[in-house]
Motif scaffolding. Structure first.
Motif, PDB file in Angstrom:
ATOM      1  N   MET A   1     102.197  80.881 104.567  1.00  0.00           N
ATOM      2  CA  MET A   1     102.114  82.547 104.848  1.00  0.00           C
ATOM      3  C   MET A   1     102.734  82.900 105.698  1.00  0.00           C
ATOM      4  O   MET A   1     102.790  82.526 106.821  1.00  0.00           O
ATOM      5  CB  MET A   1     100.655  82.803 104.958  1.00  0.00           C
ATOM      6  CG  MET A   1      99.797  82.777 103.568  1.00  0.00           C
ATOM      7  SD  MET A   1      97.940  83.453 103.915  1.00  0.00           S
ATOM      8  CE  MET A   1      97.715  83.434 105.833  1.00  0.00           C
ATOM      9  N   ARG A   2     103.456  83.926 105.601  1.00  0.00           N
ATOM     10  CA  ARG A   2     104.211  84.890 106.509  1.00  0.00           C
ATOM     11  C   ARG A   2     104.105  86.328 106.495  1.00  0.00           C
ATOM     12  O   ARG A   2     103.767  86.903 105.406  1.00  0.00           O
ATOM     13  CB  ARG A   2     105.671  84.324 106.415  1.00  0.00           C
ATOM     14  CG  ARG A   2     106.112  84.796 105.119  1.00  0.00           C
ATOM     15  CD  ARG A   2     107.668  83.986 104.930  1.00  0.00           C
ATOM     16  NE  ARG A   2     108.065  84.128 103.593  1.00  0.00           N
ATOM     17  CZ  ARG A   2     108.999  85.245 103.220  1.00  0.00           C
ATOM     18  NH1 ARG A   2     109.072  86.188 104.006  1.00  0.00           N
ATOM     19  NH2 ARG A   2     109.206  85.311 102.111  1.00  0.00           N
ATOM     20  N   VAL A   3     104.740  87.020 107.142  1.00  0.00           N
ATOM     21  CA  VAL A   3     104.786  88.555 107.288  1.00  0.00           C
ATOM     22  C   VAL A   3     105.880  88.828 106.317  1.00  0.00           C
ATOM     23  O   VAL A   3     106.912  88.164 106.538  1.00  0.00           O
ATOM     24  CB  VAL A   3     104.644  89.083 108.607  1.00  0.00           C
ATOM     25  CG1 VAL A   3     104.998  90.933 108.300  1.00  0.00           C
ATOM     26  CG2 VAL A   3     103.562  88.853 109.434  1.00  0.00           C
ATOM     27  N   ILE A   4     105.919  89.447 105.160  1.00  0.00           N
ATOM     28  CA  ILE A   4     107.109  89.573 104.344  1.00  0.00           C
ATOM     29  C   ILE A   4     108.184  90.671 104.953  1.00  0.00           C
ATOM     30  O   ILE A   4     109.371  90.460 104.614  1.00  0.00           O
ATOM     31  CB  ILE A   4     106.339  90.373 102.916  1.00  0.00           C
ATOM     32  CG1 ILE A   4     105.481  89.346 102.405  1.00  0.00           C
ATOM     33  CG2 ILE A   4     107.514  90.528 101.888  1.00  0.00           C
ATOM     34  CD1 ILE A   4     105.838  88.112 102.095  1.00  0.00           C
ATOM     35  N   SER A   5     107.577  91.841 105.665  1.00  0.00           N
ATOM     36  CA  SER A   5     108.740  93.023 105.879  1.00  0.00           C
ATOM     37  C   SER A   5     108.209  93.532 107.036  1.00  0.00           C
ATOM     38  O   SER A   5     107.045  93.348 107.490  1.00  0.00           O
ATOM     39  CB  SER A   5     108.789  93.848 104.644  1.00  0.00           C
ATOM     40  OG  SER A   5     109.826  94.624 105.010  1.00  0.00           O
ATOM     41  N   GLY A   6     108.968  94.360 107.639  1.00  0.00           N
ATOM     42  CA  GLY A   6     108.574  95.474 108.541  1.00  0.00           C
ATOM     43  C   GLY A   6     108.998  94.652 109.924  1.00  0.00           C
ATOM     44  O   GLY A   6     109.886  93.828 110.272  1.00  0.00           O
ATOM     45  N   GLU A   7     108.357  94.965 111.148  1.00  0.00           N
ATOM     46  CA  GLU A   7     108.804  94.809 112.428  1.00  0.00           C
ATOM     47  C   GLU A   7     108.398  93.424 112.856  1.00  0.00           C
ATOM     48  O   GLU A   7     108.980  92.692 113.660  1.00  0.00           O
ATOM     49  CB  GLU A   7     108.208  95.747 113.359  1.00  0.00           C
ATOM     50  CG  GLU A   7     106.488  95.696 113.653  1.00  0.00           C
ATOM     51  CD  GLU A   7     106.279  96.649 114.748  1.00  0.00           C
ATOM     52  OE1 GLU A   7     107.194  97.486 115.364  1.00  0.00           O
ATOM     53  OE2 GLU A   7     105.079  96.717 115.039  1.00  0.00           O
TER      54      GLU A   7
END
Length: 114
Positions: A1-7
Motif C-alpha cells: 500500500m502506498r499514497v497514490i498522489s499529492g504531496e
C-alpha cells in the motif's frame, strides 16, 4: 500500500496485521480518488472503519486540511498512528478509537465534513 498522489505520493503505508482488515488496494483507491479528487480544496475528511488510514491519508496528501479516523480495533488505531507519523500528518489528524455510531454522534455537533 502506498499514497497514490499529492504531496506524499509514493510513501509506503503499513497494513493492519492479521486478517481482520482488508486494506483498500492501490488500484481501487486510485479509481475512487480519480472521481472525487477534483473536488478537493481544503476541508475535512472522515475515514470510518479506517483500518490502516489509507483513505484519510490520501485525502490529506491531496489537500484536505484535516482528517478524522475512526476505528474500534487496537491494532488498526496503532497502524493509523504509525502511518500518520510516517507521512508527517499527525498534526492534521485525529484518531478516535470508538464504535462508528458513537463517533458519528459525537462528531455531529462539529464543523461538517466536505
Amino acid at each position: 500500500m502506498r499514497v497514490i498522489s499529492g504531496e506524499r505520493k509514493g510513501t509506503r503505508l503499513k497494513a493492519v496485521p492479521g486478517d481482520q482488515t482488508r486494506p483498500t488496494t492501490d488500484k481501487v483507491k486510485e479509481s475512487l480518488f480519480n472521481v472525487i479528487g477534483p473536488y478537493f480544496n481544503g476541508g475535512r475528511a472522515l475515514d470510518l472503519f479506517a483500518g490502516s488510514g489509507g483513505l484519510g491519508i490520501e485525502s490529506l496528501s491531496r489537500g484536505c486540511e484535516e482528517a478524522v479516523f475512526v476505528d474500534q480495533h487496537h491494532k488498526a488505531v496503532q497502524t493509523i498512528q504509525d502511518n500518520l507519523r510516517t507521512t508527517h500528518y499527525t498534526d492534521q489528524a485525529r484518531v478516535l478509537k470508538k464504535d462508528v455510531a458513537v463517533a458519528l454522534a459525537e462528531l455531529a455537533s462539529e464543523e461538517p465534513f466536505k
